[in-house]
Design a protein around this motif. Structure first.
Motif, PDB file in Angstrom:
ATOM      1  N   GLU A  40      33.195  49.265  42.699  1.00 48.74           N
ATOM      2  CA  GLU A  40      32.112  48.380  41.965  1.00 48.74           C
ATOM      3  C   GLU A  40      30.660  48.182  42.682  1.00 48.74           C
ATOM      4  O   GLU A  40      30.029  47.998  42.473  1.00 48.74           O
ATOM      5  N   ILE A  73      27.981  47.731  40.563  1.00 50.91           N
ATOM      6  CA  ILE A  73      26.676  47.204  40.822  1.00 50.91           C
ATOM      7  C   ILE A  73      25.083  47.893  40.717  1.00 50.91           C
ATOM      8  O   ILE A  73      24.201  47.191  40.433  1.00 50.91           O
ATOM      9  N   VAL A 128      28.366  40.057  43.258  1.00 47.36           N
ATOM     10  CA  VAL A 128      28.829  39.816  43.253  1.00 47.36           C
ATOM     11  C   VAL A 128      29.972  38.839  43.404  1.00 47.36           C
ATOM     12  O   VAL A 128      30.677  37.661  42.907  1.00 47.36           O
ATOM     13  N   ARG A 129      28.659  37.342  43.498  1.00 41.73           N
ATOM     14  CA  ARG A 129      29.218  35.608  43.333  1.00 41.73           C
ATOM     15  C   ARG A 129      30.096  35.231  41.998  1.00 41.73           C
ATOM     16  O   ARG A 129      31.125  34.519  42.095  1.00 41.73           O
ATOM     17  N   LEU A 173      35.683  39.999  43.087  1.00 37.70           N
ATOM     18  CA  LEU A 173      34.459  40.666  44.467  1.00 37.70           C
ATOM     19  C   LEU A 173      33.962  39.910  45.263  1.00 37.70           C
ATOM     20  O   LEU A 173      34.095  39.764  46.245  1.00 37.70           O
ATOM     21  N   ILE A 174      33.864  38.376  45.141  1.00 34.04           N
ATOM     22  CA  ILE A 174      33.240  37.194  45.786  1.00 34.04           C
ATOM     23  C   ILE A 174      34.762  36.964  47.016  1.00 34.04           C
ATOM     24  O   ILE A 174      35.005  36.967  47.609  1.00 34.04           O
ATOM     25  N   THR A 209      36.698  43.586  54.749  1.00 34.99           N
ATOM     26  CA  THR A 209      34.937  44.137  54.428  1.00 34.99           C
ATOM     27  C   THR A 209      33.723  44.633  55.131  1.00 34.99           C
ATOM     28  O   THR A 209      33.474  45.407  54.856  1.00 34.99           O
ATOM     29  N   LEU A 242      26.615  37.409  51.771  1.00 37.92           N
ATOM     30  CA  LEU A 242      27.774  36.741  51.303  1.00 37.92           C
ATOM     31  C   LEU A 242      28.892  36.189  51.998  1.00 37.92           C
ATOM     32  O   LEU A 242      29.358  35.271  51.524  1.00 37.92           O
TER      33      LEU A 242
END
Length: 153
Positions: free
Chosen positions: A56, A60, A83-84, A89-90, A101, A131
């Motif tokens: 991922e 990105i 991500v959001r 991902l979030i 994380t 995040l």
């Protein structure tokens, strides 16, 4: 069966249940493979997590400007938005999963995905911070980055 199919199945489960709530047996079942097949690709849950985050991060990273130092604020905000926008991902940034994380974000396996280790480590920490503890809104986050990150560069 290949690793991408397994990572896609894991992504759907992460979005649905959270990262740490998903076991290897559930991933195998969702991917339509045996646990033995899953373990041939990923010897343990940590290896699965690392492979997912690396994949991922590359995805990105491909969306960011080729020279992010030219506009580092925009690159960081783009990464945060991406991500959001993706539930798989979030999910990594909720209270139940933030420890996993944070551990992965500091690992060489993840940092090495981004190039220069010193710069990458610093940028990953900024992104993860936004995040896990977001600003009031997009304008607030941009203002924080312009005030505190941009001058350092």
């Amino acid at each position: 069966m290949n690793a991408e199919v397994i990572l896609d199945a894991a992504a759907a489960l992460f979005a649905e249940r959270g990262v740490n709530a998903v076991g290897m047996g559930e991933v195998a079942a969702a991917a339509g493979c045996s646990r033995a097949t899953l373990y041939r690709y990923f010897p343990d849950r940590h290896a699965l997590h690392v492979a997912f985050v690396q994949r991922e991060a590359r995805r990105i990273g491909a969306l960011l400007p080729t020279d992010p130092t030219g506009n580092v604020v925009e690159a960081i905000l783009t990464a945060v938005r991406e991500v959001r926008a993706r539930p798989e991902l979030i999910a990594w940034f909720g209270a139940a999963d933030a420890g996993t994380t944070a551990e992965l974000a500091q690992s060489e396996a993840v940092i090495g995905t981004f190039g220069d280790p010193d710069t990458a480590r610093w940028l990953v920490r900024v992104i993860v911070s936004l995040l896990i503890v977001p600003g009031r809104d997009a304008a607030d986050e941009r203002a924080m980055l312009e005030r505190f990150v941009l001058p350092v560069l």
